[in-house]
Design an enzyme around this catalytic site. Structure first.
Site: not given
Ligand code: 13P
Length: 249
Positions: A10, A12, A94, A96, A164, A170, A209
């Site tokens: 992803n 983002k 997601h 976010e 997640e 992150g 992560s």
């Molecule tokens: P990270 O791998 O950067 O922690 O992000 C995970 C994520 O949100 C994937 O959709």
């Protein structure tokens, strides 16, 4: 039953045209991977990325879609448009987007319905906050989110679920293997209760992560059928190492 695993990246809101070279590099390095490989770039890169990697083993996906096919929705993109641009998958719900755009389970559910109607596989994301984990309500939260976010009639052909934990995204903080195992087992049980035998091969991804150096350990957890990777999916070398770890798992 053997489930073919999925390494999904992803991106983002990251990536410009020049970064498509990373995916070309990834596709060259893994011409016949032992797992499915997917990159979900920002919408601007879906069509050029799909063209650049052509018939390679890497698939391309979107990060969201609207619930309807077309109409007066400025700034939105429909599932049919993603499909037309060369996408085969779409990430939905997601955390976010749930935070930034106040997406509810019900909104995610109708998007997943639209994605299926356009022939896209939905990767539906769920996960608890740190406060919810500390309050001991993780399993209730994730199973309720999953139930509310998935439309009826889901099968492995149209649905992937990604767990997640929000506090692990992150942050460099990975859930423990016991925490992942506990949640994935609860997800599998809830899917089987709702969808019956069709649920047995719905892929369950872990995200939060995931990096080359923890991938092997995470992929050994029961009911982890792959990963949804943010930061470590941006560079071919980093993501390639995760693809290799998953292929070997
Ligand atoms: P990270 O791998 O950067 O922690 O992000 C995970 C994520 O949100 C994937 O959709």
């Amino acid at each position: 039953m053997t489930i073919r695993k999925l390494a999904a990246g992803n991106w983002k809101m990251n990536g410009l045209t020049a970064d498509i070279a990373e995916v070309e590099k990834l596709a060259r390095a893994h011409p016949t991977p032992s797992c499915d490989v997917l990159i979900c770039p920002p919408a601007t890169l879906i069509a050029p990325m799909a063209q650049a990697i052509g018939t390679s083993a890497v698939a391309v996906g979107g990060q969201d879609c609207h619930a309807t096919d077309a109409g007066a929705h400025t700034g939105d993109i429909s599932a049919a448009m993603l499909r037309d641009a060369g996408a085969s998958h779409v990430i939905l719900g997601h955390s976010e987007r749930r935070t930034d755009h106040e997406e509810t389970d019900a909104a995610v559910r109708i998007k997943a319905h639209a994605a299926r109607a356009s022939g896209l596989v939905s990767i539906v994301c769920i996960g608890e906050t740190l406060a919810q984990r500390e309050a001991g309500v993780t399993l209730d939260v994730v199973t309720s989110q999953m139930d509310g976010s998935l439309p009826d009639g889901c099968t492995a052909a149209d649905t992937v679920v990604a767990y997640e934990p929000i506090w692990a995204i992150g942050t460099g903080k990975v859930a423990t293997m016991d925490q992942i195992a506990e949640v994935h087992a609860a997800m599998r049980a809830a899917l089987e209760a709702r969808f019956g035998a069709a649920a047995a091969d719905i892929r369950l991804l872990y995200g939060g992560s995931v990096k080359a150096d923890n991938a092997e350990q995470i992929f050994a957890v029961p009911d982890v059928d792959g990963a949804l990777v943010g930061g470590a999916s941006l560079k071919a070398a980093d993501f390639g190492a995760i693809v290799a770890a998953l292929g070997a798992a």
